[in-house]
Design an enzyme around this catalytic site. Structure first.
Site, PDB file in Angstrom:
ATOM      1  N   LYS A  33      11.260  -8.542 -11.012  1.00 55.25           N
ATOM      2  CA  LYS A  33       9.634  -7.944 -10.011  1.00 55.25           C
ATOM      3  C   LYS A  33       9.309  -7.118 -11.735  1.00 55.25           C
ATOM      4  O   LYS A  33       9.700  -6.199 -11.465  1.00 55.25           O
ATOM      5  CB  LYS A  33       9.987  -7.450  -9.228  1.00 55.25           C
ATOM      6  CG  LYS A  33       8.630  -7.420  -8.311  1.00 55.25           C
ATOM      7  CD  LYS A  33       7.875  -6.498  -6.991  1.00 55.25           C
ATOM      8  CE  LYS A  33       8.293  -4.383  -6.758  1.00 55.25           C
ATOM      9  NZ  LYS A  33       7.190  -4.319  -7.939  1.00 55.25           N
ATOM     10  N   ASP A  60       4.482  -8.796  -8.902  1.00 52.21           N
ATOM     11  CA  ASP A  60       3.620  -7.757  -7.712  1.00 52.21           C
ATOM     12  C   ASP A  60       2.514  -7.388  -8.322  1.00 52.21           C
ATOM     13  O   ASP A  60       1.909  -5.867  -8.823  1.00 52.21           O
ATOM     14  CB  ASP A  60       4.977  -7.425  -7.451  1.00 52.21           C
ATOM     15  CG  ASP A  60       4.567  -5.930  -6.359  1.00 52.21           C
ATOM     16  OD1 ASP A  60       3.854  -6.472  -5.907  1.00 52.21           O
ATOM     17  OD2 ASP A  60       5.264  -4.824  -6.189  1.00 52.21           O
ATOM     18  N   LYS A  62      -0.217  -7.968  -5.424  1.00 51.07           N
ATOM     19  CA  LYS A  62      -0.666  -7.209  -4.646  1.00 51.07           C
ATOM     20  C   LYS A  62      -2.801  -7.439  -4.702  1.00 51.07           C
ATOM     21  O   LYS A  62      -3.326  -7.131  -4.193  1.00 51.07           O
ATOM     22  CB  LYS A  62      -0.611  -5.817  -5.051  1.00 51.07           C
ATOM     23  CG  LYS A  62       0.970  -5.497  -4.019  1.00 51.07           C
ATOM     24  CD  LYS A  62       0.931  -4.100  -3.886  1.00 51.07           C
ATOM     25  CE  LYS A  62       2.239  -3.297  -3.738  1.00 51.07           C
ATOM     26  NZ  LYS A  62       3.863  -3.387  -5.130  1.00 51.07           N
ATOM     27  N   ASP A  65      -9.161  -8.723  -2.921  1.00 49.29           N
ATOM     28  CA  ASP A  65     -10.517  -8.283  -3.416  1.00 49.29           C
ATOM     29  C   ASP A  65     -11.150  -9.547  -2.273  1.00 49.29           C
ATOM     30  O   ASP A  65     -10.783 -10.715  -1.106  1.00 49.29           O
ATOM     31  CB  ASP A  65     -10.883  -9.218  -4.803  1.00 49.29           C
ATOM     32  CG  ASP A  65     -11.595  -8.594  -5.528  1.00 49.29           C
ATOM     33  OD1 ASP A  65     -13.092  -8.727  -4.892  1.00 49.29           O
ATOM     34  OD2 ASP A  65     -11.217  -7.520  -6.371  1.00 49.29           O
ATOM     35  N   THR A 120       5.905   1.142   2.173  1.00 47.89           N
ATOM     36  CA  THR A 120       6.989   1.566   2.601  1.00 47.89           C
ATOM     37  C   THR A 120       6.596   2.788   2.562  1.00 47.89           C
ATOM     38  O   THR A 120       7.921   4.034   3.069  1.00 47.89           O
ATOM     39  CB  THR A 120       8.075   0.746   1.904  1.00 47.89           C
ATOM     40  OG1 THR A 120       8.076   0.692   0.602  1.00 47.89           O
ATOM     41  CG2 THR A 120       8.449  -0.426   2.609  1.00 47.89           C
ATOM     42  N   ARG A 212      13.932   2.155  -9.129  1.00 49.57           N
ATOM     43  CA  ARG A 212      14.759   3.491  -9.290  1.00 49.57           C
ATOM     44  C   ARG A 212      16.281   3.495  -9.528  1.00 49.57           C
ATOM     45  O   ARG A 212      16.650   3.442  -9.740  1.00 49.57           O
ATOM     46  CB  ARG A 212      14.291   4.609  -8.964  1.00 49.57           C
ATOM     47  CG  ARG A 212      12.923   5.054  -9.368  1.00 49.57           C
ATOM     48  CD  ARG A 212      11.848   5.953  -8.666  1.00 49.57           C
ATOM     49  NE  ARG A 212      11.493   5.104  -7.389  1.00 49.57           N
ATOM     50  CZ  ARG A 212      10.745   6.164  -6.277  1.00 49.57           C
ATOM     51  NH1 ARG A 212      10.160   6.733  -7.111  1.00 49.57           N
ATOM     52  NH2 ARG A 212      10.703   4.603  -5.679  1.00 49.57           N
TER      53      ARG A 212
END
Ligand code: C5P
Length: 233
Positions: A33, A60, A62, A65, A120, A212
Site C-alpha cells: 500500500k 491509498d 482517499k 472532493d 479506524t 507498523r
C-alpha cells in the site's frame, strides 16, 4: 484473492525501496500500500518503480472532493496501472460514481475501487461530539458501505470488527479491506478499532492492511510471514 497488504508509510523512495529489498528472498511478493506520505513525498514515479519490481499496489489516496475533480484525478491515476485505489464514502454517491467513471479505461478495465467508511482511528464518541453524526458507528458504516455499493464500487475499507456486517448488508462478494490489524502482543498505537490477523480472517476480511506491526518490527519479513500465516492459514 485474499491477501496481506503492507502499508508502506515511509516518506522517501530510498526508504521504501530499501525496506522492500528485505523481501527479495521471500517466496511471496508482498502486496504493497502506497499512502499519501510516500506519494506526496516521492511522487508518482515511486508507484512505477514498485510496480516494475512486480508488487501489486493499493494506492491509498482517499480522494474526497467535488465529483468533477475526483473524476479527472482518477483518470490521471488510472494511467499508473495500480491494482486498487480508494475514495472517502463521505464524498457521496455522486462523487463515488464520478470516481468510477474516471478510473475506467477506454477498454473497460480498471483497478479495484473501494471507499473508506469511517477511519479506524475514529471512535463513536468523536463521531458524535466532533462530527455531529448522531447515528451509531455500525449504522453509519453500513449506510456508507451501501452507498458505495449503489455507486458500483467493489468494496469498502473498514475495521475488521465491521467486516461481517458489511458482507451481510452488501453481499459476500463486496470486498472488506481492513486496517487496524494488531498482533495479540503488539501496541495499538493510534488505532482504536483493532483485531488480530487470525480473527480478521474469521470475520471475513478479504485484505488486511498492516503497517507498523510489520514496518516497525525488528524483523519485518518475519512479521509479514506471521501475518500471512495467521490470515491465510
Ligand atoms: O500502522 P498501521 O497498521 O496502523 O497502518 C494502517 C494503515 O491503514 C495506515 O496506512 C492508515 O493510513 C490506513 N488506514 C487506516 N484506517 C482506515 C483507512 C486506512 O488505518 N480507515
Amino acid at each position: 484473492m485474499k491477501d496481506v497488504i503492507i502499508a508502506c508509510d515511509f516518506s522517501g523512495s530510498g526508504e521504501v525501496l530499501d525496506f522492500l529489498d528485505g523481501f527479495s528472498g521471500c517466496e511471496r511478493k508482498p502486496f504493497v500500500k502506497i499512502g499519501m506520505e510516500l506519494f506526496y513525498g516521492a511522487g508518482p514515479d515511486i508507484v512505477r518503480q514498485i510496480k516494475m519490481r512486480g508488487h501489486r499496489i493499493f494506492l491509498d489516496l482517499k480522494l474526497h472532493d467535488i465529483p468533477n475533480t475526483v473524476r479527472k484525478t482518477m483518470k490521471v491515476l488510472s494511467a499508473l496501472d495500480v491494482d486498487m485505489t480508494n475514495v472517502h464514502a463521505a464524498g457521496t454517491i455522486d462523487m463515488m460514481k464520478a470516481a468510477l467513471e474516471g478510473l475506467t479505461r477506454p477498454d473497460g478495465t480498471r483497478p479495484l475501487l473501494i471507499a473508506v467508511t469511517q477511519l479506524t482511528s475514529t471512535s463513536e464518541e468523536r463521531m458524535r461530539n466532533e462530527l455531529l453524526i448522531s447515528a451509531g458507528m455500525n449504522e453509519t458504516i453500513a449506510q456508507y458501505a451501501m452507498n458505495a455499493g449503489t455507486a458500483g464500487l467493489d468494496g469498502v475499507v473498514c475495521s475488521p470488527l465491521e467486516a461481517a456486517m458489511v458482507k451481510e448488508r452488501c453481499g459476500k462478494d463486496f470486498l472488506a479491506v481492513t486496517p487496524g490489524i494488531r498482533f495479540a502482543d503488539s501496541a495499538a498505537d493510534d488505532q482504536v478499532r483493532i483485531m488480530t490477523p487470525q480473527k480478521a480472517r474469521l470475520t471475513g476480511s478479504d485484505f488486511i492492511v498492516v503497517g507498523r506491526p510489520i514496518t516497525a518490527a525488528e524483523d519485518p519479513v518475519a512479521a509479514y510471514q506471521r501475518c500471512v500465516t495467521e490470515f491465510l492459514g
